[in-house]
Design a protein around this motif. Structure first.
Motif, PDB file in Angstrom:
ATOM      1  N   PRO A  71       0.807  -1.234   0.000  1.00  0.00           N
ATOM      2  CA  PRO A  71       0.000   0.000   0.000  1.00  0.00           C
ATOM      3  C   PRO A  71       0.839   1.284   0.000  1.00  0.00           C
ATOM      4  O   PRO A  71       0.924   1.998   0.980  1.00  0.00           O
ATOM      5  N   ALA A  77      -3.435   3.020  -0.797  1.00  0.00           N
ATOM      6  CA  ALA A  77      -4.011   2.153  -1.822  1.00  0.00           C
ATOM      7  C   ALA A  77      -2.923   1.282  -2.438  1.00  0.00           C
ATOM      8  O   ALA A  77      -1.735   1.593  -2.364  1.00  0.00           O
ATOM      9  N   ALA A  78      -3.345   0.174  -3.034  1.00  0.00           N
ATOM     10  CA  ALA A  78      -2.410  -0.750  -3.677  1.00  0.00           C
ATOM     11  C   ALA A  78      -3.139  -1.584  -4.711  1.00  0.00           C
ATOM     12  O   ALA A  78      -4.367  -1.644  -4.714  1.00  0.00           O
TER      13      ALA A  78
END
Length: 190
Positions: A71, A77-78
């Protein structure tokens, strides 16, 4: 310097700036579609410190780390969905922006004013990549894509371009003095 030692320094510098980008990505100001984050500041600093090839490699490394699920993108986020989603174009733009920013400096001089101009160009490249993907992923018209993907980032982008230029030149000079930076363009090193 032995070739192995040189390669190791390059890999370490690339990894360090990929990590710095992931850390600065978490500093963000939320906006409706795309947040303002510290990623572009890290891209500019990486390009000024490392130059074109290593700066672009750092951003490729950053994108790859995020794509496999770590992330590191804005908002922790990832995954591949980020790269193919509304904000993915900005991440791809980071790679091109780092290369072009570093390339401009390698062909001119590593000074704060020239780094600022190069970072402004890099910012425009990132915004272009991001806005194009934003437009097509969200099926926006060009005006809506510009309103969401460019206009909110211009003023803060100029500030980040200046900060990246100043910090990048200072860090680059110190790393060169400490012999910790592998420079591919020796003629225009500082």
């Amino acid at each position: 310097m032995h070739e192995q030692s040189r390669k190791l320094r390059v890999m370490m510098n690339v990894a360090i700036f990929a990590a710095i980008t992931g850390i600065l990505a978490q500093i963000e100001i939320p906006l409706p579609l795309i947040p303002i984050s510290g990623q572009t500041l890290a891209v500019g600093i990486a390009a000024v410190v490392l130059g074109s090839r290593q700066g672009a490699l750092a951003m490729i490394c950053y994108a790859a780390i995020g794509a496999i699920g770590v992330p590191v993108f804005a908002g922790f986020a990832a995954g591949l969905q980020v790269l193919v989603g509304p904000s993915g174009g900005y991440v791809f733009g980071f790679i091109v922006a780092a290369f072009i920013t570093g390339f401009i400096l390698e062909k001119t001089k590593f000074t704060i004013p020239l780094a600022f101009v190069a970072n402004i160009i890099g910012m425009l490249i990132t915004l272009a990549f991001g806005t194009i993907q934003l437009k097509f992923v969200l099926d926006l018209n060009w005006n809506a894509a510009l309103v969401a993907g460019v206009y909110p980032f211009l003023v803060v982008g100029v500030i980040k371009a200046f900060l990246a230029s100043w910090a990048g030149i200072v860090v680059r000079r110190r790393l060169l003095q400490a012999n910790l930076l592998v420079v591919t363009q020796k003629k225009k090193a500082v």
